[in-house]
Design a protein around this motif. Sequence first.
Motif, PDB file in Angstrom:
ATOM      1  N   THR A 101      25.693  55.389 -56.617  1.00 43.95           N
ATOM      2  CA  THR A 101      24.238  55.288 -56.599  1.00 43.95           C
ATOM      3  C   THR A 101      23.692  55.380 -58.019  1.00 43.95           C
ATOM      4  O   THR A 101      24.140  56.201 -58.810  1.00 43.95           O
ATOM      5  CB  THR A 101      23.625  56.414 -55.743  1.00 43.95           C
ATOM      6  N   VAL A 159      27.858  60.723 -48.257  1.00 44.76           N
ATOM      7  CA  VAL A 159      27.786  62.030 -48.909  1.00 44.76           C
ATOM      8  C   VAL A 159      29.166  62.652 -49.023  1.00 44.76           C
ATOM      9  O   VAL A 159      29.582  63.159 -50.069  1.00 44.76           O
ATOM     10  CB  VAL A 159      26.821  62.966 -48.143  1.00 44.76           C
ATOM     11  N   GLU A 178      19.720  65.651 -59.979  1.00 45.58           N
ATOM     12  CA  GLU A 178      20.118  66.642 -58.978  1.00 45.58           C
ATOM     13  C   GLU A 178      20.763  65.985 -57.758  1.00 45.58           C
ATOM     14  O   GLU A 178      21.608  66.584 -57.088  1.00 45.58           O
ATOM     15  CB  GLU A 178      18.889  67.447 -58.536  1.00 45.58           C
ATOM     16  N   LYS A 179      20.376  64.742 -57.487  1.00 51.17           N
ATOM     17  CA  LYS A 179      20.938  64.016 -56.346  1.00 51.17           C
ATOM     18  C   LYS A 179      22.284  63.379 -56.680  1.00 51.17           C
ATOM     19  O   LYS A 179      22.824  62.601 -55.904  1.00 51.17           O
ATOM     20  CB  LYS A 179      19.950  62.959 -55.862  1.00 51.17           C
ATOM     21  N   GLN A 180      22.813  63.710 -57.861  1.00 62.16           N
ATOM     22  CA  GLN A 180      24.169  63.293 -58.239  1.00 62.16           C
ATOM     23  C   GLN A 180      24.319  61.786 -58.373  1.00 62.16           C
ATOM     24  O   GLN A 180      25.347  61.212 -57.997  1.00 62.16           O
ATOM     25  CB  GLN A 180      25.192  63.826 -57.232  1.00 62.16           C
ATOM     26  N   THR A 235      15.064  65.049 -60.634  1.00 59.72           N
ATOM     27  CA  THR A 235      15.376  64.940 -59.207  1.00 59.72           C
ATOM     28  C   THR A 235      16.550  63.999 -58.973  1.00 59.72           C
ATOM     29  O   THR A 235      17.466  64.290 -58.188  1.00 59.72           O
ATOM     30  CB  THR A 235      14.147  64.440 -58.424  1.00 59.72           C
ATOM     31  N   LEU A 236      16.545  62.869 -59.666  1.00 54.46           N
ATOM     32  CA  LEU A 236      17.641  61.902 -59.515  1.00 54.46           C
ATOM     33  C   LEU A 236      18.963  62.497 -59.993  1.00 54.46           C
ATOM     34  O   LEU A 236      20.009  62.299 -59.362  1.00 54.46           O
ATOM     35  CB  LEU A 236      17.325  60.622 -60.291  1.00 54.46           C
ATOM     36  N   THR A 242      28.908  58.791 -56.290  1.00 50.67           N
ATOM     37  CA  THR A 242      28.019  58.465 -55.167  1.00 50.67           C
ATOM     38  C   THR A 242      27.742  56.971 -55.076  1.00 50.67           C
ATOM     39  O   THR A 242      27.064  56.538 -54.147  1.00 50.67           O
ATOM     40  CB  THR A 242      26.674  59.196 -55.324  1.00 50.67           C
TER      41      THR A 242
END
Length: 336
Positions: free
Chosen positions: A62, A51, A114-116, A111-112, A60
């Motif tokens: 990700t 993080v 928002e999770k950057q 949601t994804l 990230t």
Amino acid sequence: MTVTIYDVAREAGVSMATVSRVVNNNPNVKPQTRKKVYEAIERLGYRPNAVARGLASKKTTTVGVVIPDISNSIFAEVARGIEDIANMYHYNIILCNADKKKDKEIRVINTLLEKQVDGLLFMGGVVTEDHIQAFRTASVPIVLCATTDENGIIPSVDIDHEAAAFDAVNTLIRHGHRDIAMISGTLQDPANGFARFQGYKKALEGAGIEYKEDLVRIGNYRYESGVEAMKYFLGLKKRPTAIFAATDEMAIGAIHCIQDANLKVPDDFSVISVDNIRMASMVRPQLTTVAQPMYDIGAVAMRLLTKLMKKENVDNSRVILPHETILRLSVSQVNE
């Protein structure tokens, strides 16, 4: 106590900036120094905070993957291709199942984001205007995988579903069949269901065979709808001699329904479909099908996404991969 980057730097006798460069695989570190840092990391059991690294680098490493139905073996194989290429380029995958529900798909996409995540792969499913609006709010690259949007706005990797269906039906026609029924997917799905339906109609038209509405039943791509559609065809006064199912699952449902009626495939009905899931070669008789290169679709989509995330040059953002007809035992020459 938690081991920090400061502890590693002190243990290795280097600056925190040097430790950061080693952890982030920066090539501008001397091999001897890199070795000292790795030895200190191992001794102390240091684990980098993903993080914190993401906040510092604004990356990230990700990728979010939205899958419409995790129980469908097609998407499992596509996901395997995605993950293999993601691992090669050191990306982690967050896989989210959306249960083929549009509202849940939109929620998962948001949601994804928002999770950057650094990028997003949307797999299968119908791409609606609501999906397009969600994608437009993203500041990261999006790639559609095993589907396309109707207007070609979003980069994508898929097959030509209309051509795949056309080839499947032509296989039946070459075996002498003219009374060919179709178990279709939803016609509200332009990238898949409607495209395969159009391929069916074009193959009939090309062979001079009249299209008949009573020889088409709409399913939902799954086994049970194949069973129900086949029950309908068995009840017709003039039965078809061949069945084209838009998916292997529906085709297998049709085969089992035929067998439950004490009839045989391919003696009484020839059956062909599209996809080439693992069960296609396990069912008896083995199912003739037009194969999607499912692993390759996932792998190519992930590679395209890595290029977009790294801002590399992309020659073609809409990739169409080839399909292949796999002849097995469920199709035979029509009995005159």
